[in-house]
Design an enzyme around this catalytic site. Structure first.
Site, PDB file in Angstrom:
ATOM      1  N   CYS A 286      -2.411   8.984   2.418  1.00 51.76           N
ATOM      2  CA  CYS A 286      -2.105   8.418   1.098  1.00 51.76           C
ATOM      3  C   CYS A 286      -3.262   8.653   0.132  1.00 51.76           C
ATOM      4  O   CYS A 286      -3.055   8.828  -1.055  1.00 51.76           O
ATOM      5  CB  CYS A 286      -1.762   6.935   1.214  1.00 51.76           C
ATOM      6  SG  CYS A 286      -3.017   5.966   2.030  1.00 51.76           S
TER       7      CYS A 286
ATOM      8  N   GLU B  40       0.873  -1.174   0.000  1.00 54.35           N
ATOM      9  CA  GLU B  40       0.000   0.000   0.000  1.00 54.35           C
ATOM     10  C   GLU B  40       0.904   1.216   0.000  1.00 54.35           C
ATOM     11  O   GLU B  40       1.501   1.562   1.020  1.00 54.35           O
ATOM     12  CB  GLU B  40      -0.868   0.015   1.273  1.00 54.35           C
ATOM     13  CG  GLU B  40      -1.763  -1.186   1.444  1.00 54.35           C
ATOM     14  CD  GLU B  40      -2.846  -1.254   0.396  1.00 54.35           C
ATOM     15  OE1 GLU B  40      -3.210  -0.220  -0.177  1.00 54.35           O
ATOM     16  OE2 GLU B  40      -3.318  -2.370   0.145  1.00 54.35           O
TER      17      GLU B  40
HETATM   18  P1  NDP Z   1       9.088   4.483   4.160  1.00 54.47           P
HETATM   19  O1  NDP Z   1       8.435   3.810   3.020  1.00 54.47           O
HETATM   20  O2  NDP Z   1      10.575   4.619   4.104  1.00 54.47           O
HETATM   21  O3  NDP Z   1       8.729   3.751   5.535  1.00 54.47           O
HETATM   22  C1  NDP Z   1       7.547   3.023   5.774  1.00 54.47           C
HETATM   23  C2  NDP Z   1       7.851   1.888   6.742  1.00 54.47           C
HETATM   24  O4  NDP Z   1       8.842   1.030   6.186  1.00 54.47           O
HETATM   25  C3  NDP Z   1       8.423   2.339   8.083  1.00 54.47           C
HETATM   26  O5  NDP Z   1       7.998   1.470   9.099  1.00 54.47           O
HETATM   27  C4  NDP Z   1       9.909   2.224   7.846  1.00 54.47           C
HETATM   28  O6  NDP Z   1      10.657   2.101   9.031  1.00 54.47           O
HETATM   29  C5  NDP Z   1       9.993   0.944   7.057  1.00 54.47           C
HETATM   30  N1  NDP Z   1      11.180   0.828   6.219  1.00 54.47           N
HETATM   31  C6  NDP Z   1      12.034   1.809   5.803  1.00 54.47           C
HETATM   32  N2  NDP Z   1      12.982   1.296   4.986  1.00 54.47           N
HETATM   33  C7  NDP Z   1      12.732  -0.035   4.891  1.00 54.47           C
HETATM   34  C8  NDP Z   1      13.329  -1.112   4.173  1.00 54.47           C
HETATM   35  N3  NDP Z   1      14.377  -0.922   3.372  1.00 54.47           N
HETATM   36  N4  NDP Z   1      12.783  -2.327   4.293  1.00 54.47           N
HETATM   37  C9  NDP Z   1      11.701  -2.544   5.058  1.00 54.47           C
HETATM   38  N5  NDP Z   1      11.084  -1.569   5.768  1.00 54.47           N
HETATM   39  C10 NDP Z   1      11.584  -0.330   5.676  1.00 54.47           C
HETATM   40  O7  NDP Z   1       8.397   5.865   4.295  1.00 54.47           O
HETATM   41  P2  NDP Z   1       8.792   7.132   5.160  1.00 54.47           P
HETATM   42  O8  NDP Z   1       8.194   6.980   6.488  1.00 54.47           O
HETATM   43  O9  NDP Z   1      10.271   7.413   5.099  1.00 54.47           O
HETATM   44  O10 NDP Z   1       8.057   8.241   4.304  1.00 54.47           O
HETATM   45  C11 NDP Z   1       8.555   8.594   3.016  1.00 54.47           C
HETATM   46  C12 NDP Z   1       7.428   8.942   2.069  1.00 54.47           C
HETATM   47  O11 NDP Z   1       6.575   7.820   1.887  1.00 54.47           O
HETATM   48  C13 NDP Z   1       6.504  10.019   2.572  1.00 54.47           C
HETATM   49  O12 NDP Z   1       7.051  11.231   2.228  1.00 54.47           O
HETATM   50  C14 NDP Z   1       5.222   9.719   1.853  1.00 54.47           C
HETATM   51  O13 NDP Z   1       5.256  10.334   0.586  1.00 54.47           O
HETATM   52  C15 NDP Z   1       5.242   8.222   1.690  1.00 54.47           C
HETATM   53  N6  NDP Z   1       4.417   7.526   2.699  1.00 54.47           N
HETATM   54  C16 NDP Z   1       3.255   6.994   2.303  1.00 54.47           C
HETATM   55  C17 NDP Z   1       2.430   6.389   3.226  1.00 54.47           C
HETATM   56  C18 NDP Z   1       1.115   5.803   2.819  1.00 54.47           C
HETATM   57  O14 NDP Z   1       0.188   5.820   3.621  1.00 54.47           O
HETATM   58  N7  NDP Z   1       1.008   5.251   1.631  1.00 54.47           N
HETATM   59  C19 NDP Z   1       2.782   6.294   4.629  1.00 54.47           C
HETATM   60  C20 NDP Z   1       4.080   6.838   4.938  1.00 54.47           C
HETATM   61  C21 NDP Z   1       4.845   7.432   3.990  1.00 54.47           C
HETATM   62  P3  NDP Z   1      11.230   3.440   9.708  1.00 54.47           P
HETATM   63  O15 NDP Z   1      10.051   4.280  10.050  1.00 54.47           O
HETATM   64  O16 NDP Z   1      11.924   2.921  10.901  1.00 54.47           O
HETATM   65  O17 NDP Z   1      12.139   4.079   8.685  1.00 54.47           O
END
Ligand code: NDP
Length: 488
Positions: free
Chosen positions: A271, A237
């Site tokens: 999102c 998602e």
């Molecule tokens: P990420 O996709 O980096 O993180 C989402 C989750 O994945 C967090 O729990 C994160 O952990 C974890 N994660 C990070 N890197 C890895 C990896 N290589 N393998 C497995 N899990 C991982 O999103 P961000 O929070 O950095 O946000 C970045 C952008 O993503 C935002 O600017 C937004 O545009 C989008 N976003 C979209 C969302 C949605 O609802 N679709 C929700 C959040 C973000 P940790 O938090 O510890 O880094």
């Protein structure tokens, strides 16, 4: 020092920067141990059956409902969102948990299938079996509602779970794990591991049987690539660039009110939030006047219209999208290039934004909105679809809503409303293109956490055997004759 070497990490109140609590930064060994325990408990969880699991999930539903205020405090503290928004998010999540618990048996029950004339002596059925252990990786923007879409449906289907909450909302994840433990008949059905991104990586490399991920498209691709090495399925998602389409016969006032909420609530960190508006020129002036007046009444702050950017680095993305649009000639209806006052962002609405600006092409995830005029709905649909994303959309028209909706490349569409699909437990949630694949919520959300097992057995023996080396010439003639008879 690498993030993997850190033993703990702090969670913050993003509105004040205050450190709240520290949480363990789980490493690969910690994650592997949690997954091993989840494997050890999966058979007992499956053996409870639908009714037994429903009892546990119902108890958890009641417990979360009872202590909703406490959870909303925590969500508000870790994300910075208003308390009432946190409560709304939790209510929706509770609705999904209750629905999944109640309907898992109905939608996952084995289904008998017609074996066909040639195999009439057989009986056939299709079963839906849980994968085993599901790894859930959650985001920070809706730290209860979003992961619950995977957790509730996955548990109801008979899987055990290891959940890694975002590093920005670990307390919410730990709270969910602790309350589940209060109602659980035995340990390790739903296990929470806190940590930084390295913990997420560790979960994707562990012995889980499926991964449910919510977050950015960039990270989703890495998760899918790692999962591919072990041939395990994923449900992704990711983000969106959701359009709001307003036709000339729309209720313009209502469209402006709802589009504004869809764009600005939760500081735009949704999102399925509105990021682009395409409005028919015939009603554009009225729409712009209405939305502008309402937007000027909004103020970010603690328990105000909306809170801060939960993830500090997002402020750079928001600023760069605003700057790029301004440099390419966009006008500002509300806000401007000085809208970002860390950690808050003033409502920012841009007009006549070139379609190649990042405010149109990339997910902004902030309280910003672009409004562009279109000559007709054909143009609105073309521009709406001209994006790498395909998550949600909102369409406003008294007569043409269904027609416009049917032409959109998106996983979810609301007509004369916004994001209604998120709160309706019976419909699947998810996107296409860079917005991801797979579905949570609804019957399809339950199906997502099971694999199909076809089971066939002999009802009665027939004198002519086909699946044996002793097959006779007469049997061969029977097969050919029957096939010709059935399919001529
Ligand atoms: P990420 O996709 O980096 O993180 C989402 C989750 O994945 C967090 O729990 C994160 O952990 C974890 N994660 C990070 N890197 C890895 C990896 N290589 N393998 C497995 N899990 C991982 O999103 P961000 O929070 O950095 O946000 C970045 C952008 O993503 C935002 O600017 C937004 O545009 C989008 N976003 C979209 C969302 C949605 O609802 N679709 C929700 C959040 C973000 P940790 O938090 O510890 O880094």
């Amino acid at each position: 020092m690498s993030t993997q070497a850190l033993l703990e990490f702090p969670s913050h109140n993003p509105a004040t920067g205050e450190v709240l609590t520290s949480y363990p930064n789980a490493n690969q060994a910690d994650v592997d141990a949690a997954v091993a325990r989840a494997h050890a408990s999966k058979q007992a969880w499956q053996a409870l059956g639908f009714k037994g699991r429903k009892k546990v999930l119902d108890k958890w539903t009641s417990l979360i409902s009872e202590r909703m205020g406490e959870l909303a405090d925590l969500v508000a503290l870790e994300t910075g969102k208003p308390h009432s928004d946190a409560a709304l998010e939790i209510s929706l999540a509770i609705g999904h948990l209750a629905w999944a618990a109640k309907h898992a048996e109905k939608y996952l029950a084995p289904v008998n299938r017609n074996p066909g004339l040639l195999m009439a002596n057989m009986k056939a059925r299709v079963e839906r079996a849980p994968y085993g252990v599901v790894g859930v990786i959650g985001p920070w923007n809706y730290p209860v509602f979003t992961p619950m879409g995977s957790i509730a449906y996955s548990l109801a289907a008979g899987n055990t779970i290891v959940f890694k909450p975002s590093e920005y909302t670990p307390g919410v994840g730990v709270w969910l794990g602790a309350t589940f433990a209060e109602v659980a008949p035995f340990p390790d059905i739903f296990h929470v591991v806190t940590g930084l991104s390295t913990t997420g990586v560790a979960l994707t490399q562990s012995a889980v049987d499926k991964i449910a991920f919510t977050g950015s498209t960039r990270t989703a691709k890495k998760v899918a690539a790692t999962a591919a090495e072990r041939m395990i399925p994923v449900v992704l998602e990711c983000g969106g660039k959701d359009p709001v389409i307003i036709d000339r016969d729309a209720n313009v006032k209502k469209a402006a009110e709802y589009a504004l909420w869809m764009a600005m609530s939760n500081a735009g960190q949704t999102c399925i939030g509105a990021e682009r508006v395409y409005v028919h020129t015939a009603v554009a002036d009225e729409f712009i006047r209405e939305i502008g007046a309402m937007a000027r009444e909004l103020h970010p702050g603690v328990n105000k219209s909306y809170g801060p950017a939960t993830m500090p680095s997002q402020l750079n993305v928001i600023q760069s999208h605003i700057d790029d649009a301004a440099a390419k000639g966009a006008k500002f209806l509300v806000g401007g290039t000085d809208s970002v006052h860390a950690p808050f962002v003033e409502p920012t609405i841009m007009l006549d934004v070139p379609e190649d600006s990042t405010a149109i092409t990339e997910e902004t995830f902030g309280p910003t909105l672009t409004i562009n005029r279109v000559a007709d709905m054909e143009e609105a649909v073309r521009l709406s679809n001209a994006t790498r994303y395909g998550l949600g959309a909102s369409v406003w028209s008294k007569r043409n809503g269904e027609k416009i909706a049917s032409q959109l490349i998106a996983g979810m569409v609301s007509i004369n409303s916004v994001i209604g699909f998120a709160g309706i437990a019976t419909v699947p949630f998810g996107g296409v293109k860079d917005s991801g694949y797979g579905r949570i919520h609804g019957p399809e959300g339950l199906h997502e956490f099971t694999y199909l097992r076809s089971v066939v057995s002999e009802r009665f023996a027939i004198p002519i055997a086909f699946t044996t080396f002793k097959r006779t010439k007469f049997a061969d003639r029977m097969i050919t004759g029957l096939t010709r008879l059935l399919h001529k």
